[in-house]
Motif scaffolding. Structure first.
Motif, short mmCIF file in Angstrom:
data_model
loop_
_atom_site.label_atom_id
_atom_site.label_comp_id
_atom_site.label_asym_id
_atom_site.label_seq_id
_atom_site.Cartn_x
_atom_site.Cartn_y
_atom_site.Cartn_z
N ALA A 1 8.29 22.45 3.21
CA ALA A 1 9.15 23.59 3.60
C ALA A 1 10.09 22.82 4.03
O ALA A 1 11.58 23.82 3.84
N ASP A 2 10.27 21.88 4.58
CA ASP A 2 11.49 21.06 5.00
C ASP A 2 12.82 20.07 4.26
O ASP A 2 13.04 19.28 4.55
N ALA A 3 11.39 20.08 3.05
CA ALA A 3 11.40 18.42 2.42
C ALA A 3 12.49 18.75 0.87
O ALA A 3 12.89 19.64 0.38
N ASP A 4 13.22 17.65 1.09
CA ASP A 4 14.53 18.22 -0.50
C ASP A 4 13.48 16.92 -1.68
O ASP A 4 13.63 17.85 -2.48
N VAL A 5 12.91 16.35 -1.10
CA VAL A 5 12.45 15.34 -2.61
C VAL A 5 11.18 15.23 -2.17
O VAL A 5 10.53 14.58 -1.52
N ILE A 6 9.69 15.93 -2.42
CA ILE A 6 8.51 16.18 -2.26
C ILE A 6 8.04 15.05 -3.79
O ILE A 6 7.49 15.51 -4.79
N PHE A 7 7.30 14.20 -2.99
CA PHE A 7 6.32 12.87 -3.49
C PHE A 7 4.91 13.47 -3.95
O PHE A 7 4.48 13.46 -2.62
N ILE A 8 4.39 13.69 -4.82
CA ILE A 8 2.79 13.21 -5.06
C ILE A 8 2.49 12.41 -5.54
O ILE A 8 2.77 11.63 -6.41
N ALA A 9 1.73 11.86 -4.26
CA ALA A 9 1.22 10.05 -3.98
C ALA A 9 -0.71 10.71 -4.87
O ALA A 9 -0.83 10.10 -2.84
N VAL A 10 -1.67 11.66 -5.25
CA VAL A 10 -2.44 11.87 -5.30
C VAL A 10 -3.63 11.03 -5.81
O VAL A 10 -2.96 10.16 -6.90
N GLY A 11 -4.86 10.86 -5.48
CA GLY A 11 -6.16 9.56 -6.64
C GLY A 11 -6.03 11.01 -8.30
O GLY A 11 -5.83 11.78 -7.70
N THR A 12 -6.05 9.95 -8.54
CA THR A 12 -5.97 10.62 -9.98
C THR A 12 -7.37 9.16 -11.05
O THR A 12 -6.94 8.99 -11.63
#
Length: 439
Positions: free
Chosen positions: A75-86
């Motif tokens: 909610a407070d982030a400007d840039v949100i990285f998704i770095a979960v496993g695939t």
């Protein structure tokens, strides 16, 4: 600019720490409270040279925070990285995207308008577009940007790779996403790091194509090694010569027991599966996958045949991690080779400088040792599987004296004829004519 990093696995932790080193405020999120507690205490949860120092410094200076609270962070982030496993999906080899979609759903519910959502995980082509549509459906009328930013980190040198990359690849669908990523990577401009700004689909394909090509180079030189063994050639001389051709390059031309790790095996499988799904078969990469699996089995067969011929009953395995300078055992050749040796009736003693904690639960029946010398003591055969620096200058006379037998399988070609001179070891390497007893 505030950055949220969703996932504190290998990619997420390295990326989060390094973005904090760039001077950004970074909050790393993970659902596992035990992992977050360790990180909050300053304990690095993966072995990666240099990462611990950066983590401690940036946490101390207040730029790096760890939490399980995804909602508040996003909610407070400007840039949100998704770095979960695939990981590879069982059955068809395709990438399992369930963690990507789960993270996207949680982000959609909490993100602020104008947020930039970046998938850093390795995903098949079309995933970013799917996630964009999914978030748009969950939050209709809320503006956000979608970005694909694949990583190209080598385990064991990931910090250096992040801070001094060959290039940065950014796939975007709007100008706002491109502008945000240029700001995020602005510190690299001082080093004139090239930034490739392209489409979401191109960025996804670039990642898979790059890893598939490198895996192909490894497989190619392994097959060259087989030819060298049949003809009296030396794969190291061949690799050195062809690697001097600028069109080929010398990297990834090192013969061995096959590639492993968190990227090459799953990415080649996923790339091949995508080709089949899209009716554009990637037959070359499908062969790479098949040959690599055969390679691991053939290495085990070499050891077993030598053991049977010489009446040996025990094997010392030096190196369990898939490569040096990491504790990562994912798809390591050792995980395929050791069970085959055990099935053939050989007792296995093992040592690895960093990977024992990860490996011990998945390799039952192995006797774990505190040093390489303890591992070889009483063993009929020694197999060098990972080229850790700790194994590059072993006292081979001491090794020979400690062993009950005299067979040394150097599957990484660490040693030379001069190194074996006077040891009495029967030495077997890969793709070289140096096979036999060195007096």
């Amino acid at each position: 600019m505030k950055i949220a990093m969703i996932g504190t696995g290998y990619v997420g932790l390295v990326s989060g720490v390094c973005f904090a080193e760039f001077g950004f405020q970074v909050t790393c999120v993970d659902k596992n409270p035990a992992i977050i507690e360790r990180l909050q205490a300053g304990e690095v949860t993966i072995y990666e040279p240099g990462l611990d120092e950066l983590l401690l410094r940036n946490a101390r200076d207040g730029r790096l925070v760890f939490t399980t609270d995804l909602e508040t962070t996003v909610a407070d982030a400007d840039v949100i990285f998704i770095a979960v496993g695939t990981p590879s999906r069982r059955g068809d080899g395709e990438a399992d995207l369930q963690y990507i979609y789960a993270a996207a759903d949680e982000i959609a519910a909490a993100m602020k308008p104008g947020a930039v959502i970046v998938i850093k995980s390795t995903v098949v082509v079309g995933t970013n577009a799917d996630v964009r549509a999914r978030i748009g459906k969950a939050r209709p009328g809320v503006a956000f940007s979608m970005v694909s930013n694949p990583e190209f980190l080598r385990e064991g040198s990931a910090v250096e790779d992040f801070l001094r990359p060959d290039r940065v690849v950014v796939g975007v669908h709007d100008d706002a996403g491109a502008a945000a990523m240029k700001r995020v990577y602005r510190p690299l401009y001082l080093r004139e790091t090239p930034m490739i700004v392209t489409t979401l689909e191109n960025a996804e394909i670039i990642k898979y194509a790059a890893n598939a090509f490198l895996a192909m180079k490894v497989t190619f030189i392994n097959e060259v090694a087989d030819l060298c063994e049949k003809t009296g050639g030396n794969v190291q001389d061949v690799a050195r010569a062809i690697g001097m051709d600028n069109r080929i390059g010398s990297k990834f031309l090192h013969a061995g027991p096959g590639f492993g790790g968190s990227c090459f095996p799953k990415d080649t499988r996923a790339y091949a599966a995508t080709g089949r799904k899209m009716n554009a078969p990637q037959t070359l990469i499908e062969q790479v996958v098949t040959i690599n699996e055969q390679r691991k089995r053939s290495m085990a067969t070499r050891v077993i045949e030598a053991a049977q011929k010489n009446g040996e009953k025990s094997v010392a395995v030096l190196g369990i991690a898939f490569k040096p300078n990491t504790d990562d055992i994912r798809e390591s050749p050792a995980l395929d080779i050791i069970p085959v040796l055990q099935k053939a009736g050989l007792a296995v003693r093992a040592h690895d400088p960093e990977a024992r904690v990860a490996a011990e639960p998945v390799l039952p029946g192995v006797t774990w040792c505190k040093s390489a010398y303890e591992a070889v003591e009483g063993a009929g055969i020694t197999v060098l599987l990972t080229e850790w620096n700790a194994y590059r200058a072993l006292d081979l006379k001491r090794v020979a004296n400690l062993m009950s037998g005299n067979l040394l399988f150097d599957l990484r070609n660490v040693y030379s004829a001069q190194d074996l001179d006077g040891t009495g070891l029967e030495y077997h390497s890969v793709g070289r004519p140096l096979v036999g007893k060195v007096s």
